[in-house]
Design an enzyme around this catalytic site. Structure first.
Site, PDB file in Angstrom:
ATOM      1  N   ASP A 106     -19.925  69.674 -20.347  1.00  0.00           N
ATOM      2  CA  ASP A 106     -19.175  70.799 -20.901  1.00  0.00           C
ATOM      3  C   ASP A 106     -18.929  71.866 -19.833  1.00  0.00           C
ATOM      4  O   ASP A 106     -19.832  72.200 -19.058  1.00  0.00           O
ATOM      5  CB  ASP A 106     -20.009  71.406 -22.044  1.00  0.00           C
ATOM      6  CG  ASP A 106     -19.272  72.486 -22.812  1.00  0.00           C
ATOM      7  OD1 ASP A 106     -18.277  72.157 -23.468  1.00  0.00           O
ATOM      8  OD2 ASP A 106     -19.701  73.658 -22.756  1.00  0.00           O
ATOM      9  N   GLU A 134     -15.607  67.960 -18.210  1.00  0.00           N
ATOM     10  CA  GLU A 134     -14.589  68.819 -18.807  1.00  0.00           C
ATOM     11  C   GLU A 134     -14.305  69.889 -17.757  1.00  0.00           C
ATOM     12  O   GLU A 134     -15.054  70.860 -17.627  1.00  0.00           O
ATOM     13  CB  GLU A 134     -15.103  69.474 -20.095  1.00  0.00           C
ATOM     14  CG  GLU A 134     -13.992  70.265 -20.780  1.00  0.00           C
ATOM     15  CD  GLU A 134     -14.461  71.487 -21.559  1.00  0.00           C
ATOM     16  OE1 GLU A 134     -13.725  71.919 -22.446  1.00  0.00           O
ATOM     17  OE2 GLU A 134     -15.543  72.023 -21.271  1.00  0.00           O
TER      18      GLU A 134
HETATM   19  C1  GLC Z   1     -16.104  73.638 -24.109  1.00  0.00           C
HETATM   20  C2  GLC Z   1     -16.137  73.053 -25.504  1.00  0.00           C
HETATM   21  C3  GLC Z   1     -15.795  74.125 -26.489  1.00  0.00           C
HETATM   22  C4  GLC Z   1     -16.790  75.254 -26.354  1.00  0.00           C
HETATM   23  C5  GLC Z   1     -16.865  75.761 -24.930  1.00  0.00           C
HETATM   24  C6  GLC Z   1     -18.057  76.637 -24.691  1.00  0.00           C
HETATM   25  O1  GLC Z   1     -14.827  74.038 -23.744  1.00  0.00           O
HETATM   26  O2  GLC Z   1     -15.263  71.961 -25.572  1.00  0.00           O
HETATM   27  O3  GLC Z   1     -15.796  73.637 -27.795  1.00  0.00           O
HETATM   28  O4  GLC Z   1     -16.422  76.304 -27.195  1.00  0.00           O
HETATM   29  O5  GLC Z   1     -17.011  74.681 -24.028  1.00  0.00           O
HETATM   30  O6  GLC Z   1     -19.222  75.877 -24.695  1.00  0.00           O
END
Ligand code: GLC
Length: 563
Positions: free
Chosen positions: A213, A273
């Site tokens: 994440d 991500e």
């Molecule tokens: C990422 C997740 C999202 C979350 C953010 C903070 O972007 O996909 O859902 O709100 O991280 O953890």
């Protein structure tokens, strides 16, 4: 146009992820086995047959850790446990065993940029004085003004409001997201060691990989004088110079994680991500780093052949640069559902996501969404993705063609983005409504009720059981396409070019995998001819042998073309 050669299929079993179809489970909204209205891990176990019939290679579970759900579970209280409301570690083990039993791999979500404010470390930090080792694990700074009553600077968080939160003793802590998500200090060796321990904890339990994440966060440069706010707002840079995002030395963290991943046999896999400048994506996908990075460009693309083409070309370039495969996705738990995005009119200078977010603010009334058209395009789109080289991520419910639940009442919303943005965003709840499994019954077969977010009455028409027995349903299309893809990939020689794109055309997109697998999409109005051969899958029925508008077909030609 012929692109450079790149593996069409993995050379080793350990590289399964390179061509995998990975299904994202948002655990609290997937299936609820204990009937309390919240999805749980045994709910996943109860749907293993469904996942096997869908044909996916792996599932990625969004966070299931103990959490107050200030941000849907991305506020983690304990990285090495299961939220008691949704299961136990024993349930987790049962889930892995059940999924592995049908040859489905398991990825878990690692949230290293921030913990929750209920994490034992943060509780300890608040109880400890300024300058203490406990505060070193987070990012604390003295406030401005004689009594420290002003924030250290004017930076804004991604969910709205200041990135700084006062703790009452003149100090403030830093949070890129909600105040319940304090950022960890990645300059602290204890933080680094703890995440190695977490990775090993799940890898030892049999987890096959990790989704990381906010992988472009973590390492920061908060030296003073602080960079002024407008510069901070420009997040994506191509030179690693942003103080908060995508810094060059962040890769040292992932090179270190790589030694953890590679200490397992088979090595564990990770996908980043990373919302970074496209030229920087390959750093995360490198085999010395995480191994793969999400390419969100397809999710942002408009339904036009030129946008699709540009995204495909950039994705192939990424593969060549990173030496890894790339990823394709149409949606996730953070984005308005594709079936709704593609039903909205999109002016040339805007993206479907921007339009869809504004549309959500009107509860889905303005502009009018043509839901039949949106679904038709979403079906055509997934066939494009499944024909591309690399991995495809499918967000739960997209295989049912679910539309966004755009009219959720304001008082039912859970997403901090909704209430921290002061009305500028409705947030991400409309794609997180518990899934409809059956046309009738309590919560459409999800489990108990009330569910955390209310389900709309139209869920009865699109429930999984209705679709499972209808040959022309979206679920059946996904099943057929994923099965056909598996066969077709097997038939590709590893020496084949990754993809051969036909010359640009105003209304269609055509490409070929290997010598004989053709993927043709009609973005125009008039029906178009297909190459000679057998139509293996088509997103809608052909009309007089022609591919109608807003549709994709795969054709296997009898005579392979020369590459
Ligand atoms: C990422 C997740 C999202 C979350 C953010 C903070 O972007 O996909 O859902 O709100 O991280 O953890």
């Amino acid at each position: 146009m012929t692109e450079p050669t790149s593996p069409s299929q993995p050379a080793h079993d350990a590289d399964w992820w390179q061509t995998a179809v990975i299904y994202q489970i948002y655990p609290r909204a997937f299936a609820d086995a204990n009937g309390d209205g919240m999805g749980d891990l045994l709910g996943v176990v109860s749907r293993v047959d469904y996942l096997a019939a869908l044909g996916v290679d792996a599932v990625w579970l969004s966070p299931f850790y103990p959490s107050a759900l200030a941000d849907g579970g991305y506020d983690v209280d304990d990285y090495r446990d299961v939220d008691p409301r949704i299961g136990t570690l024993a349930d987790f083990d049962a889930m892995i065993t059940a999924l592995h039993g049908v040859d489905i791999k398991v990825l878990v979500d690692i949230v290293p940029n921030h913990s929750s404010n209920r994490h034992a470390w943060f509780v300890e930090a608040l109880a400890s004085p300024p300058g203490s080792p406990a505060r070193q694990r987070y990012i604390f700074r003295d406030g401005e003004g004689p009594d420290g009553s002003q924030p250290p600077n004017d930076w804004q968080s991604l969910f709205g409001g200041s990135v700084w939160e006062p703790v009452g003793d003149g100090q403030w802590y830093f949070h890129l997201f909600a105040p319940e998500q304090p950022d960890l200090n990645w300059d602290d060796e204890e933080v680094r060691e703890d995440f190695r321990t977490t990775l090993r904890f799940w890898a030892d339990r049999g987890v096959d990989g990790f989704r990381v994440d906010v992988a472009h966060g973590l390492v920061k440069d908060l030296t003073t004088p602080y960079v002024p706010w407008p510069e901070i707002e420009m997040m994506q840079r191509d030179d690693g110079s942003h103080p908060l995002w995508d810094r060059d030395d962040l890769q040292l963290v992932y090179q270190d994680w790589r030694t953890v991943f590679d200490s397992y046999d088979p090595p564990r896999f990770a996908v980043a991500e990373a919302s970074v400048h496209p030229s920087r994506r390959a750093r995360y996908a490198a085999t010395t780093s995480l191994g793969q990075a999400f390419n969100f460009a397809m999710q942002e693309a408009a339904w036009r052949p030129d946008s699709y083409r540009a995204v495909i070309e950039a994705g192939i370039a990424d593969m060549v640069e990173s030496g890894s495969t790339t990823t394709w996705l149409l949606g996730c738990h953070d984005t308005v559902r594709v079936a709704s995005r593609y039903g909205l009119p999109v002016p040339a200078d805007e993206t479907p996501i921007e339009i869809a977010r504004r549309w959500l603010l009107t509860d889905g009334t303005d502009p009018r969404c043509d839901s039949d058209l949106g679904l038709r395009r979403a079906r055509a789109a997934i066939l494009v993705l499944l024909a591309l080289p690399g991995s495809v991520y499918v967000y739960q419910g997209d295989e049912l063609g679910l539309a966004e639940v755009a009219d959720l009442p304001r008082d039912a919303l859970l997403d901090p983005m909704a209430f921290r943005s002061h009305g500028r965003e409705k947030g991400r709840d409309g794609c997180r409504v518990p899934l409809p499994w059956t046309a009738t019954g309590t919560s459409y077969g999800f489990g108990g009720e009330p569910t955390e977010l209310p389900q709309p009455a139209w869920f009865a028409d699109v429930a999984a059981d209705v679709q499972a027995s209808a040959a022309d349903s979206t679920l059946s299309l996904y099943r057929r396409a994923i099965a056909a893809r598996r066969d077709l990939l097997r038939g590709l020689a590893t020496s084949e070019p990754a993809l051969t794109l036909a010359e640009p055309a105003p209304d269609d997109l055509r490409f070929r995998r290997g010598g004989s697998w053709h993927c043709v999409t009609n973005f125009g109005v008039d029906p178009i001819p297909l190459p000679d051969g057998t139509v293996v899958v088509s997103s809608v029925a052909l009309v007089d042998g022609l591919l109608p508008r807003d549709a994709t077909a795969w054709v296997v030609s009898d005579e392979p073309a020369a590459s």
